[in-house]
Design a protein around this motif. Structure first.
Motif, PDB file in Angstrom:
ATOM      1  N   UNK A 160       0.855  -1.190   0.000  1.00 43.85           N
ATOM      2  CA  UNK A 160       0.000   0.000   0.000  1.00 43.85           C
ATOM      3  C   UNK A 160       0.886   1.233   0.000  1.00 43.85           C
ATOM      4  N   UNK A 161       0.790   2.050  -1.059  1.00 46.96           N
ATOM      5  CA  UNK A 161       1.555   3.290  -1.069  1.00 46.96           C
ATOM      6  C   UNK A 161       1.094   4.183   0.069  1.00 46.96           C
ATOM      7  N   UNK A 162       1.976   5.077   0.524  1.00 48.04           N
ATOM      8  CA  UNK A 162       1.737   5.785   1.787  1.00 48.04           C
ATOM      9  C   UNK A 162       0.722   6.922   1.696  1.00 48.04           C
ATOM     10  N   UNK A 163       0.086   7.097   0.546  1.00 46.81           N
ATOM     11  CA  UNK A 163      -0.980   8.100   0.435  1.00 46.81           C
ATOM     12  C   UNK A 163      -2.321   7.458   0.100  1.00 46.81           C
ATOM     13  N   UNK A 164      -2.444   6.151   0.405  1.00 45.83           N
ATOM     14  CA  UNK A 164      -3.681   5.427   0.125  1.00 45.83           C
ATOM     15  C   UNK A 164      -4.349   5.001   1.428  1.00 45.83           C
ATOM     16  N   UNK A 165      -5.671   5.094   1.460  1.00 52.95           N
ATOM     17  CA  UNK A 165      -6.434   4.820   2.673  1.00 52.95           C
ATOM     18  C   UNK A 165      -7.588   3.878   2.355  1.00 52.95           C
ATOM     19  N   UNK A 166      -7.650   2.759   3.060  1.00 54.46           N
ATOM     20  CA  UNK A 166      -8.796   1.848   2.946  1.00 54.46           C
ATOM     21  C   UNK A 166      -9.867   2.315   3.911  1.00 54.46           C
ATOM     22  N   UNK A 167     -11.079   2.502   3.410  1.00 60.47           N
ATOM     23  CA  UNK A 167     -12.171   2.991   4.253  1.00 60.47           C
ATOM     24  C   UNK A 167     -13.356   2.017   4.300  1.00 60.47           C
ATOM     25  N   UNK A 168     -13.205   0.852   3.719  1.00 65.62           N
ATOM     26  CA  UNK A 168     -14.296  -0.112   3.595  1.00 65.62           C
ATOM     27  C   UNK A 168     -14.057  -1.286   4.542  1.00 65.62           C
ATOM     28  N   UNK A 169     -14.924  -1.447   5.534  1.00 65.14           N
ATOM     29  CA  UNK A 169     -14.775  -2.539   6.494  1.00 65.14           C
ATOM     30  C   UNK A 169     -14.935  -3.908   5.837  1.00 65.14           C
ATOM     31  N   UNK A 170     -15.588  -3.973   4.678  1.00 67.92           N
ATOM     32  CA  UNK A 170     -15.791  -5.237   3.972  1.00 67.92           C
ATOM     33  C   UNK A 170     -14.754  -5.473   2.877  1.00 67.92           C
ATOM     34  N   UNK A 171     -13.674  -4.713   2.895  1.00 68.55           N
ATOM     35  CA  UNK A 171     -12.680  -4.781   1.828  1.00 68.55           C
ATOM     36  C   UNK A 171     -12.161  -6.202   1.638  1.00 68.55           C
ATOM     37  N   UNK A 172     -11.693  -6.830   2.699  1.00 67.51           N
ATOM     38  CA  UNK A 172     -11.111  -8.166   2.569  1.00 67.51           C
ATOM     39  C   UNK A 172     -12.186  -9.243   2.436  1.00 67.51           C
ATOM     40  N   UNK A 173     -13.386  -8.976   2.918  1.00 66.71           N
ATOM     41  CA  UNK A 173     -14.500  -9.891   2.684  1.00 66.71           C
ATOM     42  C   UNK A 173     -14.806  -9.972   1.191  1.00 66.71           C
ATOM     43  N   UNK A 174     -14.768  -8.827   0.527  1.00 68.23           N
ATOM     44  CA  UNK A 174     -15.002  -8.794  -0.917  1.00 68.23           C
ATOM     45  C   UNK A 174     -13.892  -9.519  -1.674  1.00 68.23           C
ATOM     46  N   UNK A 175     -12.646  -9.292  -1.262  1.00 69.03           N
ATOM     47  CA  UNK A 175     -11.536 -10.005  -1.895  1.00 69.03           C
ATOM     48  C   UNK A 175     -11.686 -11.511  -1.719  1.00 69.03           C
ATOM     49  N   UNK A 176     -12.056 -11.939  -0.510  1.00 66.89           N
ATOM     50  CA  UNK A 176     -12.255 -13.362  -0.249  1.00 66.89           C
ATOM     51  C   UNK A 176     -13.320 -13.944  -1.166  1.00 66.89           C
ATOM     52  N   UNK A 177     -14.425 -13.214  -1.314  1.00 63.26           N
ATOM     53  CA  UNK A 177     -15.495 -13.690  -2.203  1.00 63.26           C
ATOM     54  C   UNK A 177     -14.983 -13.857  -3.624  1.00 63.26           C
TER      55      UNK A 177
ATOM     56  N   UNK B 285     -14.651  -2.400  -5.051  1.00 64.57           N
ATOM     57  CA  UNK B 285     -13.369  -2.479  -4.332  1.00 64.57           C
ATOM     58  C   UNK B 285     -12.599  -1.206  -4.656  1.00 64.57           C
ATOM     59  N   UNK B 286     -12.344  -0.390  -3.638  1.00 69.21           N
ATOM     60  CA  UNK B 286     -11.759   0.921  -3.880  1.00 69.21           C
ATOM     61  C   UNK B 286     -10.874   1.347  -2.722  1.00 69.21           C
ATOM     62  N   UNK B 287      -9.929   2.245  -3.024  1.00 69.57           N
ATOM     63  CA  UNK B 287      -9.070   2.848  -2.004  1.00 69.57           C
ATOM     64  C   UNK B 287      -9.027   4.350  -2.256  1.00 69.57           C
ATOM     65  N   UNK B 288      -8.969   5.099  -1.176  1.00 65.31           N
ATOM     66  CA  UNK B 288      -8.960   6.563  -1.253  1.00 65.31           C
ATOM     67  C   UNK B 288      -7.535   7.061  -1.456  1.00 65.31           C
ATOM     68  N   UNK B 289      -7.321   7.838  -2.512  1.00 66.48           N
ATOM     69  CA  UNK B 289      -6.041   8.477  -2.766  1.00 66.48           C
ATOM     70  C   UNK B 289      -6.070   9.864  -2.133  1.00 66.48           C
TER      71      UNK B 289
END
Length: 285
Positions: free
Chosen positions: A124-141, A265-269
Motif C-alpha cells: 500500500x503506497x503511503x498516500x492510500x487509505x482503505x475505508x471499507x470494512x468489507x474490503x477483505x470480505x469482498x476479496x475473499x469472495x 473495491x476501492x481505495x482513497x487516494x
C-alpha cells in the motif's frame, strides 16, 4: 483473518518536485497517519458496542475477526515517521539504506519472508487509505468464485466537492499499447457476478495500476517462486508504478471493478491532484 500490510514511505523536500513525497511534508504526514489509523480501526483494534441501558461495552463484529501487522519501510533519514502523531506500537518501522525509488522492493522482501504466516499479503503506497470494512470480505469472495491466477485490483479515487463531481476514480484505461507487452486483456476479458441481488462487473484492466495489491497466501507463494521476483524491473511507466504493478501484472490476470460498479473495491487516494484536472487537462465527452 491475519493481514500483513507493507507501506513504502519516503520524504525528502526538493526544489523541483516530481512526486508528492518531495513537496510539502504536512500532506504526507496527514496521509500516512490517516492510512494507519483507518487500517487499525477497521482491521486491527477490537471493536465494541455500548449497551446503553446497562452502561457496559461488549465485543462487536466478532464474526469477521481480523488482526493486522503494519510494516512501514523507509530508507536512511528520508522519512517523516518521527512526526506521525501516533503511538509507535500501531506499526513496525523497517529501516533500510536502499535507493529511494526502489524502496518498494524492500516491502516485497518482507512479504516473501512472511509467507505462510498470514491470510493476506498487501502493498500500500503511503498516500492510500482503505475505508471499507468489507474490503477483505469482498476479496475473499472474489478469490472463492474465481481461481488464484485471477487477481482483483482496487480502484483509486479522490474526493472533492467542485462544480463537476464529488468523487472521481483516477486510474481509467491507458492506451492498449502501454501494457500490451505485459498482458493480454482479451483473455477472459470480463467476469460478472451478483452480490446481495446487485450485479457487479469485473474487466481485465487496461490500467492495472492501483498503487497497491492484496494477495492471499496461495497467490503470494506463486509470485515469490517466479524467477523475476525481486528482479527490480522498472520498465512499466516508472519505478513507483513498476514496483506496485509490474510483478503482479506478469504473474496474474489482473481485473478491476468496471466503471459501472467501480466502488465494489476501492481505495482513497489522499489529496486532489487528479480530480483538480477535471475541466482543464481532462475534458468531458
Amino acid at each position: 483473518m491475519k493481514i500483513l500490510i507493507t507501506i513504502p514511505h519516503f520524504f525528502r523536500q526538493e526544489n523541483n518536485p516530481k512526486y508528492g513525497s518531495q513537496r510539502n511534508p504536512e500532506p504526507r504526514i496527514q496521509a500516512l497517519t490517516s492510512s494507519i489509523v483507518s487500517l487499525q480501526q477497521l482491521f486491527g483494534k477490537p471493536q465494541l458496542m455500548i449497551k446503553v441501558g446497562e452502561r457496559i461495552a461488549i465485543a462487536a463484529n466478532t464474526l469477521s475477526n481480523t488482526t493486522i501487522d503494519i510494516f512501514i519501510c523507509t530508507t536512511g533519514d528520508n522519512h517523516l515517521i518521527d512526526q506521525i502523531p501516533l503511538p509507535s506500537d500501531l506499526f513496525k518501522h523497517y529501516k533500510t539504506n536502499t535507493k529511494a525509488l526502489l524502496l518498494g522492493f524492500e516491502c516485497h522482501k518482507i512479504l516473501k519472508e512472511k509467507i505462510d504466516q498470514y491470510d493476506y499479503y498487501c502493498y500500500l503506497e503511503d498516500d492510500l487509505i482503505i475505508r471499507d470494512a468489507q474490503f477483505f470480505t469482498k476479496l475473499n469472495w472474489f478469490n472463492q468464485v474465481t481461481d488464484y491466477q485471477k487477481l482483483l485490483q482496487a480502484n483509486r479515487y479522490e474526493l472533492s466537492l467542485n462544480q463537476y463531481t464529488g468523487k472521481c476514480y483516477i486510474d481509467g484505461d491507458l492506451l492498449h499499447r502501454v501494457t500490451a507487452s505485459f498482458q493480454n486483456v482479451n483473455d477472459e476479458a470480463e467476469l460478472k457476478g451478483q452480490i446481495m441481488n446487485n450485479p457487479v462487473i469485473f474487466r481485465r484492466a487496461l490500467n492495472p495500476h492501483s498503487g497497491c495489491f492484496f494477495l492471499n497466501n496461495e497467490q503470494m507463494k506463486y509470485w515469490a517462486e517466479k524467477d523475476y521476483f525481486l528482479d527490480q524491473d522498472i520498465s512499466f511507466v516508472g519505478p513507483l508504478e513498476s514496483i506496485a504493478t509490474l510483478g503482479i501484472m506478469k504473474t496474474f490476470k489482473l481485473y478491476k471493478p468496471a466503471p459501472e460498479s467501480a466502488n465494489f473495491l476501492e481505495v482513497h487516494h489522499w489529496g486532489s491532484a487528479f480530480i483538480n484536472l477535471l475541466g482543464s487537462v481532462v475534458k468531458f465527452r
